[in-house]
Design an enzyme around this catalytic site. Structure first.
Site, PDB file in Angstrom:
ATOM      1  N   SER A 158       0.869  -1.180   0.000  1.00 64.88           N
ATOM      2  CA  SER A 158       0.000   0.000   0.000  1.00 64.88           C
ATOM      3  C   SER A 158       0.904   1.229   0.000  1.00 64.88           C
ATOM      4  O   SER A 158       2.078   1.136   0.390  1.00 64.88           O
ATOM      5  CB  SER A 158      -0.857  -0.007   1.269  1.00 64.88           C
ATOM      6  OG  SER A 158      -1.432   1.262   1.483  1.00 64.88           O
ATOM      7  N   TYR A 171      -2.337  -0.989  10.137  1.00 58.34           N
ATOM      8  CA  TYR A 171      -2.445  -1.266   8.697  1.00 58.34           C
ATOM      9  C   TYR A 171      -1.166  -0.814   7.991  1.00 58.34           C
ATOM     10  O   TYR A 171      -0.557  -1.585   7.230  1.00 58.34           O
ATOM     11  CB  TYR A 171      -3.672  -0.557   8.111  1.00 58.34           C
ATOM     12  CG  TYR A 171      -3.850  -0.779   6.618  1.00 58.34           C
ATOM     13  CD1 TYR A 171      -4.475  -1.935   6.138  1.00 58.34           C
ATOM     14  CD2 TYR A 171      -3.389   0.145   5.685  1.00 58.34           C
ATOM     15  CE1 TYR A 171      -4.632  -2.150   4.773  1.00 58.34           C
ATOM     16  CE2 TYR A 171      -3.541  -0.059   4.319  1.00 58.34           C
ATOM     17  CZ  TYR A 171      -4.170  -1.210   3.871  1.00 58.34           C
ATOM     18  OH  TYR A 171      -4.318  -1.419   2.519  1.00 58.34           O
TER      19      TYR A 171
HETATM   20  P1  NAP Z   1     -11.760  -5.920   0.177  1.00 51.87           P
HETATM   21  O1  NAP Z   1     -12.701  -5.648  -0.938  1.00 51.87           O
HETATM   22  O2  NAP Z   1     -12.159  -5.615   1.567  1.00 51.87           O
HETATM   23  O3  NAP Z   1     -11.283  -7.447   0.044  1.00 51.87           O
HETATM   24  C1  NAP Z   1     -10.465  -8.026   1.012  1.00 51.87           C
HETATM   25  C2  NAP Z   1     -10.502  -9.524   0.865  1.00 51.87           C
HETATM   26  O4  NAP Z   1      -9.775 -10.101   1.965  1.00 51.87           O
HETATM   27  C3  NAP Z   1     -11.929 -10.073   0.934  1.00 51.87           C
HETATM   28  O5  NAP Z   1     -12.034 -11.193   0.089  1.00 51.87           O
HETATM   29  C4  NAP Z   1     -12.022 -10.489   2.395  1.00 51.87           C
HETATM   30  O6  NAP Z   1     -12.994 -11.463   2.686  1.00 51.87           O
HETATM   31  C5  NAP Z   1     -10.621 -11.063   2.601  1.00 51.87           C
HETATM   32  N1  NAP Z   1     -10.333 -11.194   4.032  1.00 51.87           N
HETATM   33  C6  NAP Z   1     -10.322 -10.230   4.989  1.00 51.87           C
HETATM   34  N2  NAP Z   1     -10.093 -10.769   6.187  1.00 51.87           N
HETATM   35  C7  NAP Z   1      -9.943 -12.102   6.003  1.00 51.87           C
HETATM   36  C8  NAP Z   1      -9.707 -13.205   6.871  1.00 51.87           C
HETATM   37  N3  NAP Z   1      -9.607 -13.058   8.198  1.00 51.87           N
HETATM   38  N4  NAP Z   1      -9.634 -14.450   6.337  1.00 51.87           N
HETATM   39  C9  NAP Z   1      -9.784 -14.636   5.018  1.00 51.87           C
HETATM   40  N5  NAP Z   1     -10.022 -13.633   4.132  1.00 51.87           N
HETATM   41  C10 NAP Z   1     -10.102 -12.384   4.621  1.00 51.87           C
HETATM   42  O7  NAP Z   1     -10.398  -5.095  -0.032  1.00 51.87           O
HETATM   43  P2  NAP Z   1      -9.513  -4.763  -1.319  1.00 51.87           P
HETATM   44  O8  NAP Z   1      -9.455  -3.301  -1.428  1.00 51.87           O
HETATM   45  O9  NAP Z   1      -9.888  -5.582  -2.490  1.00 51.87           O
HETATM   46  O10 NAP Z   1      -8.080  -5.208  -0.751  1.00 51.87           O
HETATM   47  C11 NAP Z   1      -7.248  -6.179  -1.343  1.00 51.87           C
HETATM   48  C12 NAP Z   1      -5.817  -5.890  -0.924  1.00 51.87           C
HETATM   49  O11 NAP Z   1      -5.400  -4.636  -1.495  1.00 51.87           O
HETATM   50  C13 NAP Z   1      -5.616  -5.739   0.588  1.00 51.87           C
HETATM   51  O12 NAP Z   1      -4.404  -6.350   0.964  1.00 51.87           O
HETATM   52  C14 NAP Z   1      -5.512  -4.223   0.784  1.00 51.87           C
HETATM   53  O13 NAP Z   1      -4.758  -3.898   1.924  1.00 51.87           O
HETATM   54  C15 NAP Z   1      -4.820  -3.820  -0.500  1.00 51.87           C
HETATM   55  N6  NAP Z   1      -4.974  -2.407  -0.881  1.00 51.87           N
HETATM   56  C16 NAP Z   1      -6.188  -1.931  -1.274  1.00 51.87           C
HETATM   57  C17 NAP Z   1      -6.319  -0.599  -1.662  1.00 51.87           C
HETATM   58  C18 NAP Z   1      -7.643  -0.014  -2.101  1.00 51.87           C
HETATM   59  O14 NAP Z   1      -7.711   1.220  -2.346  1.00 51.87           O
HETATM   60  N7  NAP Z   1      -8.698  -0.799  -2.238  1.00 51.87           N
HETATM   61  C19 NAP Z   1      -5.183   0.242  -1.663  1.00 51.87           C
HETATM   62  C20 NAP Z   1      -3.954  -0.277  -1.251  1.00 51.87           C
HETATM   63  C21 NAP Z   1      -3.864  -1.621  -0.872  1.00 51.87           C
HETATM   64  P3  NAP Z   1     -14.566 -11.060   2.952  1.00 51.87           P
HETATM   65  O15 NAP Z   1     -15.156 -10.943   1.578  1.00 51.87           O
HETATM   66  O16 NAP Z   1     -15.079 -12.199   3.732  1.00 51.87           O
HETATM   67  O17 NAP Z   1     -14.546  -9.762   3.706  1.00 51.87           O
END
Ligand code: NAP
Length: 250
Positions: A158, A171
């Protein structure tokens, strides 16, 4: 390292005959990546904690034309013990015999508080899901993935994992740790075929981003589909020899 995502075009079948495990494939970036990699010929192992959501992604993939049947690997990263990790790796070895790609995508935001206010229990929860779980899963998958012809591991970083920012607490620190884990693993495997890299997705329209910035205009954010080229690049043969790098998806 910079990556020119606008000019990276992938050809049909780029990921054919590759088995790719994606954590957090039930939503957001992981879900979009699962659909895209399946469309490019990969057999996708969908990890997540919510079986209903995983089944719905599974059905979406099966509805696509000419894709390989995916597989579902439910495991809650907050509570899984070493036996659960071991049995996940064993079942991949048994069912597929080969693992070509591992994408550590699952992550949680945790509370947005100052370090002074941050509760230790919340700190441990975020560090556990975002870092320790990725370490534990990597460790059990290493013997299998190292045997592949062109293996690739991707960790998800990130912007706040490169430069700390107030109120991003565990985080941000977990993402610094992920960058470190990727660098150590890349260095340990520099004389092998395995490449290990990080991706910083940048601001992307998902539920995690909504939790972090509830008031922002979401129309201006990239969708998960729009940020995938760098993931495909790192999973496919075009990135052979690229390791120990941290790339921006945007
Ligand atoms: P998201 O839509 O919240 O998806 C997160 C995923 O992780 C979901 O499938 C969630 O499952 C799963 N997860 C969370 N806790 C878990 C657990 N205890 N066991 C198993 N699975 C779990 O978020 P996203 O934005 O796509 O994020 C994906 C990655 O990108 C993350 O590492 C995040 O830090 C990184 N990131 C995102 C952004 C952004 O702007 N979106 C920016 C920088 C980095 P559920 O569906 O059950 O919740």
């Amino acid at each position: 390292m910079s990556f020119d995502s606008k000019n990276y075009e992938y050809r049909p079948g780029l990921l054919k005959n590759r088995n790719i495990l994606i954590t957090g494939a039930s939503d957001g970036i992981g879900e979009a990546l699962a659909l895209c990699t399946a469309q490019l010929g990969a057999t996708v192992i969908l990890h997540g904690r919510n079986i209903k959501k995983l089944e719905s992604v599974y059905d979406e993939i099966l509805a696509l034309d000419g894709v390989a049947r995916p597989s579902i690997a439910p495991m809650d990263l907050a509570t899984a013990d070493s036996d659960a990790y071991r049995s996940l790796a064993d079942s991949i070895a048994k069912e597929f015999g080969q693992l070509d790609g591992l994408v550590h995508n699952a992550g949680i935001l945790g509370e947005k508080l100052s370090i002074e206010q941050y509760e230790t229990i919340e700190w441990q929860r975020v560090m556990h899901v975002n870092v320790t779980a990725a370490f534990a899963l990597t460790q059990v998958c290493l013997p299998l993935i190292r045997e592949a012809n062109d293996p690739s591991i991707i960790f998800t970083s990130s912007g706040v994992g490169r430069k700390g920012r107030a109120y991003w607490g565990a985080y941000a620190v977990s993402k610094f740790a992920i960058e470190g884990l990727a660098q150590v693993l890349a260095d340990e495997n520099r004389h092998t075929r395995l490449r290990v890299n990080c991706i910083n997705p940048g601001p992307t329209r998902t539920k995690l981003r909504l939790a972090a910035y509830p008031a922002e205009n979401r129309d201006k954010l990239k969708t998960p589909d729009e940020i995938l080229p760098v993931y495909i690049y790192l999973l496919g043969p075009d990135s052979q020899g690229v390791t120990g790098e941290s790339l921006d998806a945007q």
